[in-house]
Design a protein around this motif. Structure first.
Motif, short mmCIF file in Angstrom:
data_model
loop_
_atom_site.label_atom_id
_atom_site.label_comp_id
_atom_site.label_asym_id
_atom_site.label_seq_id
_atom_site.Cartn_x
_atom_site.Cartn_y
_atom_site.Cartn_z
N SER A 52 8.79 -0.73 1.15
CA SER A 52 7.94 0.20 0.24
C SER A 52 8.97 0.93 -0.81
CB SER A 52 7.20 1.16 0.87
OG SER A 52 6.29 0.30 1.91
N ALA A 69 8.66 0.34 -4.79
CA ALA A 69 8.00 1.49 -5.58
C ALA A 69 9.35 1.88 -6.55
CB ALA A 69 7.87 2.84 -4.54
N ALA A 128 2.57 1.62 -3.42
CA ALA A 128 1.48 2.32 -4.35
C ALA A 128 1.30 3.64 -4.13
CB ALA A 128 0.11 1.29 -4.20
N LEU A 129 1.22 4.26 -2.85
CA LEU A 129 0.93 5.48 -2.54
C LEU A 129 2.04 6.37 -3.29
CD1 LEU A 129 -0.43 5.41 1.11
CD2 LEU A 129 -1.70 6.10 -1.23
N PHE A 130 3.22 5.88 -3.27
CA PHE A 130 4.46 6.55 -3.96
C PHE A 130 4.42 6.35 -5.22
CE2 PHE A 130 8.73 6.57 -4.71
CZ PHE A 130 9.36 7.96 -4.43
N VAL A 154 0.66 -1.25 -0.11
CA VAL A 154 0.12 0.06 -0.12
C VAL A 154 0.83 1.44 0.02
CG1 VAL A 154 -1.67 1.41 1.57
CG2 VAL A 154 -2.02 -1.07 1.05
N TYR A 155 1.93 1.30 0.86
CA TYR A 155 2.86 2.53 0.92
C TYR A 155 3.47 2.56 -0.64
CZ TYR A 155 1.87 2.15 5.85
OH TYR A 155 1.13 2.60 7.26
N PRO A 164 0.95 7.51 -8.34
CA PRO A 164 0.84 8.77 -8.86
C PRO A 164 2.12 9.30 -10.01
CG PRO A 164 0.64 8.71 -6.52
CD PRO A 164 0.90 7.54 -6.80
#
Lengths: 304, 325, 399
Positions: free
Chosen positions: A163, A167, A101-103, A98-99, A106
């Motif tokens: 993460s 990422a 993906a957040l990074f 999840v972390y 976008p």
């Protein structure tokens, strides 16, 4: 007359030769075709073999009560089958992805948009960088995450370090998937938007991106579901913990990380546990990819 | 960016082209994401090289030519970090993997494109793609718990029983070996190779194939004389891409190679690769000069794989432009 | 700080009130869980997490203590405590881990010692090491030479032969030197058909390797290993044997030994107690030349024979003289930073260690280790009481 005989001899000779070569050629062709068949069989065998093992050895593990809900235990000589569950690794894997993906989502998507729309020199350079970074070994992302997050940012061994590694690993993949999805949007869409007097940015945001969204989203899902199974980028930096942790600064475990640890145990029960984790990982990746593809295919149909 | 939509529209309607000065927020956001990635990529390369520098300075050429890996502990002057075994191990396992993957993969791509009935093509293609969806660590576990015992019980003794088997293949030790690592790697890079080679073979113009067949060439002659030569640049690119993958694979290799820091050249002997050595020595190396040495191995791996990756992308795109011309 | 930790290892466990508490009896007669003066509290701050790792020598014992459903484990008593995974990568990992801050506790079979080459990078003075780190013995155990040959037990292997196997001179199980020492097993060894010896060693810095090479070195008067003749802890690539495999941790050693017929390796004693274990242990010669099979009794005898108070400067109890003394014995150490940065985690670390060193020793024998002597326990607790976070001491006796 002699001429005709000679002629006939030559013709006969030629015929025989061509029959022989034809036969040889056909024979070689047959053998080679058979080898191609052999190759495709050979390519299929590992998949079948791995899935067979996963089901045969993995199912008994995951149906064990508490496999998903309890913390792992170390077997001891008093209780050699005491392996516990994978709750912490499950939570850890989710948190890490999840972390990540957040990074990554976008930046990856926006960058993909840039790659698809720009014709500048920087864009073509970036395309080369992206294609090259897709091939970068995942262990190097672990080293990079260590250097940046653990050392320079002083965060320590943590979920967020893992993460970060993941990422960076998926960024170029996301960008490429987005770029392809946008390029697959018929150019008439964009032209229509511009012809109606919309600004290029408005055309992109309101017309092209929505049309490409199915491809982008399924690309994101596929890339992230693969990333969940990656071990090397997190192996060096996640720290490993028996406790349930989701705070970015905490050390945690993750499913592939725990597999890697458990399989090196001297307790057969713990080694066997890895089949269960493997089944969960592979099952999740398969189901998610399948669902994403199905969804994308259906969406496409509806749009047409 | 939406607040200005009406203005934007008006400007666009007036035929106002967004110059660099009047670029919208949208353009800047998109460009900055791209810029950020470029910075991350540079920082990635830079930080690995930066951490490798102390080791390069102290060990020099020994990093490439040495075979000892001894930490001097508190006295770094005594440290000797040689990466020759890891370099050769990486080359050996990648070569084994690439040979298997190219032979099997080319055959598979040909079969998918030319031999299989159309309903089976999708199944076959999906099967190979699914191989890529299985995480590396799962292959490692499979190789360690299922294949390694097979090497001890069946494959190893068979290879050793061949004439000169011990001399060529080495004596089977614990199952974990260069051969097993190469084999597992081959399976892992196969989908990469097939994905590209399938595209390359599929892109060979139909007229060429039909012309060859109508001239009386057999199916194999058509493949050998027409299809493969037409696609050779792309196939080379596919091979290079797969090679890049094989070079850097880590966890699966750790579990199946035997992790022996020795200069071994026989397939049944154990070995070690750059990536797997980094992973297995990491724990005790943190914060010491050994860590820098591992970063140096990482830098070497990075140079090799990014180089191979770069070349392969060039080759594949050259093939695409060749066919499209 | 008047604490007398008597040798009596009476169950120092109580579950009084809200939290369970470890009680180190002020005297042998102190009532358990009375909260009497001198008891050590087991209560730790909520949310404290301790990361540890390193030596796989002590790992089974640590695993036992940190596994919730074992009677007598620390986690069974203190349910708020959480511990990180311990991969048991090796002693070197434990020392660098605690030095780099990866671990709150590092386990190592050799304490950080400048002369022994086990101090972390940058530490060249033992005084500085002793100021920075608090090092206490955690477990006393033995290493054994084990092999996987179905039906052949109790092989006698001299240090010379073992050295020769590890250096690639002896490569077959029916080598004349092995046969000569083992007339009873000769027939069975011959029946193996020239079976190749698969030599296993550890792939990272290992305290068990250190003990093993030190023993070979002492017992062969410096002939083994290799030309350097130095004691090796490291990756072991100086071994000259060619039919080798390198394994991760004692667990990797035990697991690979079990799965590889014809393999030989060295492993910590407690790993042989794992159910389903197929290994046989080689008989080794004690310093008097007598053949011994390993047992907790003769491993304990090594500590007695050493007849010294072990310390960071003087820790080896390998190859001690005397009859019936197992030649491959070693203490495993726990290392914490004397100045803890995180008070809560630091408190859990020292309280866990205090439990392991006193109450936990009751479970040592059952796990395949020899309980620490009362003297060793006492000095270890005294050392742990020096660990501070800021100005406050983390382990104190109840007032």
């Amino acid at each position: 007359m002699t001429v005709t005989i000679k002629d006939a001899e030559i013709r006969e000779h030629l015929r025989e030769r061509s029959v022989a070569t034809l036969r040889r050629r056909t024979y070689i062709s047959g053998v080679m075709t058979a080898l191609c068949w052999l190759a495709i069989t050979f390519a299929a065998v590992p998949l079948v073999a791995v899935i067979y093992q996963l089901l045969r050895r993995g199912i008994p593990v995951i149906v064990k009560s508490g496999f998903f809900t309890t913390l792992p235990q170390q077997p001891t000589i008093f209780d050699a089958n005491n392996t516990g569950g994978v709750s912490n690794a499950l939570v850890g894997s989710l948190a890490v992805i999840v972390y990540a993906a957040l990074f990554a989502v976008p930046i990856g998507v926006l960058m993909g948009v840039y790659l698809a729309e720009s014709t500048s020199k920087f864009a073509s350079l970036l395309r080369i960088i992206t294609a090259t970074m897709v091939g970068a070994p995942s262990i190097l992302m672990g080293l990079f995450a260590f250097e940046v997050v653990v050392q320079q940012m002083h965060v320590g061994f943590s979920i967020i370090a893992g993460s970060f590694g993941l990422a960076v690993l998926v960024l170029p993949v996301l960008a490429t998937a987005t770029e392809i999805a946008i390029r697959n949007v018929p150019s008439t869409y964009r032209e229509a938007g511009l012809a109606l007097g919309a600004k290029p940015s408005t055309t992109s945001l309101k017309i092209v991106l929505p049309a490409a969204s199915t491809g982008i989203v399924s690309g994101i899902i596929l890339a992230l579901s693969r990333a969940v199974g990656e071990t090397a980028p997190i192996l060096l930096v996640i720290g490993g913990a028996y406790a349930i942790a989701w705070h970015p600064n905490q050390a945690a475990s993750a499913l592939p990380f725990q597999m890697f640890q458990d399989v090196q145990s001297n307790y057969p029960s713990l080694q066997n546990e890895t089949w269960g984790i493997a089944l969960v990982l592979v099952g999740a990746v398969f189901i998610i990819s399948f669902a994403a593809r199905l969804w994308a295919a259906r969406k496409k149909k509806v749009q047409r | 960016m939406t607040s200005n939509t009406s203005t934007d529209l008006r400007q666009a309607a007036e035929g106002h082209r967004p110059s660099a000065a009047s670029r919208g927020v949208y353009e800047y956001v998109v460009l900055s994401a791209a810029g950020l990635f470029a910075i991350i990529s540079l920082y990635f390369v830079g930080s690995i090289v930066w951490q490798a520098l102390p080791a390069i300075r102290h060990q020099g050429l020994y990093l490439l030519t040495g075979t000892s890996w001894v930490s001097g502990g508190a006295t770094p002057a005594l440290s000797k970090f040689g990466g020759l075994s890891m370099i050769t191990g990486t080359i050996e396992t990648s070569l084994i993997a690439i040979v298997i993957a190219v032979v099997v993969g080319t055959g598979t791509s040909l079969a998918i494109n030319l031999l299989l009935p159309s309903w089976m093509r999708t199944i076959a293609a999906t099967t190979v793609e699914l191989l890529a969806a299985i995480p590396s660590v799962v292959y490692g576990v499979w190789g360690m718990l299922v294949l390694a015992p097979l090497v001890i019980s069946t494959v190893g003794p068979f290879l050793n029983s061949l004439p000169g088997g011990n001399a060529v293949f080495g004596t089977v030790v614990a199952g974990q070996s260069l051969l097993l690592a190469g084999f597992v790697l081959a399976i892992m890079v196969l989908p990469t190779y097939v994905a590209i080679s399938r595209e390359v073979i599929g892109a060979v113009p139909h007229e060429l194939i039909e012309a060859s067949l109508s001239l009386g060439a057999t199916r194999w002659q058509t493949i050998w004389k027409t299809i493969l030569p037409t696609g050779r640049v792309g196939l080379l690119g596919a091979g290079a891409l797969a090679l890049g993958r094989a070079l850097g694979e880590t966890v699966a290799v750790v579990l199946v190679i035997g992790q022996v820091n020795q200069l071994n050249f026989r397939p049944l002997q154990p070995g070690v690769t750059l990536a797997s050595w980094i992973a297995s020595q990491w724990g005790e190396a943190i914060g010491s000069d050994q860590m820098n040495a591992l970063f140096a191995l990482g830098a070497l791996l990075m140079a090799a794989s990014l180089g191979v990756s770069f070349i392969s992308t060039r080759l594949v795109s050259r093939q695409r432009s060749l066919v499209n011309r | 700080m008047k604490m007398s930790l008597r040798g009596s290892l009476s169950v120092a466990i109580a579950t009084a009130g809200l939290a369970a508490s470890l009680i180190v009896p002020a005297s042998a007669s102190a009532a358990i869980g009375s909260g009497a003066k001198g008891d050590l509290s087991l209560v730790t701050p909520a949310g404290a997490t301790v990361h540890f790792g390193g030596s796989s020598f002590s790992k089974p014992f640590v695993d036992f203590l940190t596994t919730g459903n074992n009677v007598g484990s620390y986690v069974a008593l203190n349910k708020t405590a959480t511990f990180g995974t311990d991969s048991g990568a090796g002693s070197g990992d434990g020392r660098t881990g605690v030095s780099a801050g990866t671990y709150d506790i590092g386990f190592s079979d050799q304490p950080m010692n400048v002369l022994a080459g086990t101090a972390p990078t940058g530490y060249t003075s033992q005084t500085v090491v002793n100021q920075t780190f608090t090092q206490v013995p955690l477990a006393l155990g033995g290493a054994v030479v084990a092999y996987n040959l179905a039906g052949i037990t109790g092989l006698k292997l001299s240090a010379n032969i073992i050295g020769s196997i590890y250096n690639g001179k002896t490569t077959k199980w029916d080598d004349d030197a092995i046969l000569a020492l083992n007339p009873v097993q000769k027939k069975a060894l011959m029946a193996l058909n020239n079976k190749t010896i698969t030599v296993l060693y550890r792939n990272s810095s290992s305290g068990t390797t250190f003990a093993f090479t030190q023993y070979l070195n002492q017992a062969t008067h410096g002939l083994t290993p290799g030309a350097s003749g130095s004691v090796m802890e490291g990756t072991g690539n100086a071994w000259k044997a060619t039919t080798v495999s390198a394994v991760a941790g004692n667990s990797g050693m035990a697991s690979t030994l079990n799965s590889t017929a014809g393999a030989i390796g060295y492993v910590e004693y407690s790993y042989l107690l794992v159910p389903g274990n197929k290994l046989s242990t080689a008989s080794l010669q004690d310093a008097n030349g007598e053949w011994l099979q390993p047992s907790l009794t003769n491993i304990a005898a090594a500590a007695t024979a050493a007849a010294k108070t072990i310390s960071v400067e003087n820790f080896s109890i390998n190859f001690e003289p005397g009859k019936g003394v197992w030649p491959l014995a070693t203490y495993s150490w726990a290392i914490v930073k004397t100045a803890q940065t995180n008070a809560a985690n630091g408190e859990l670390a020292v309280k866990f260690l205090a439990y392991a060193i006193v109450g936990g020793q009751l479970k040592a024998s059952a796990n395949g280790y020899v309980p620490l002597s009362a003297t060793a326990q006492k000095s270890a607790i005294a050392s742990l009481m020096l660990v501070k976070s800021g100005a406050s001491v983390l382990l104190t006796a109840k007032k």
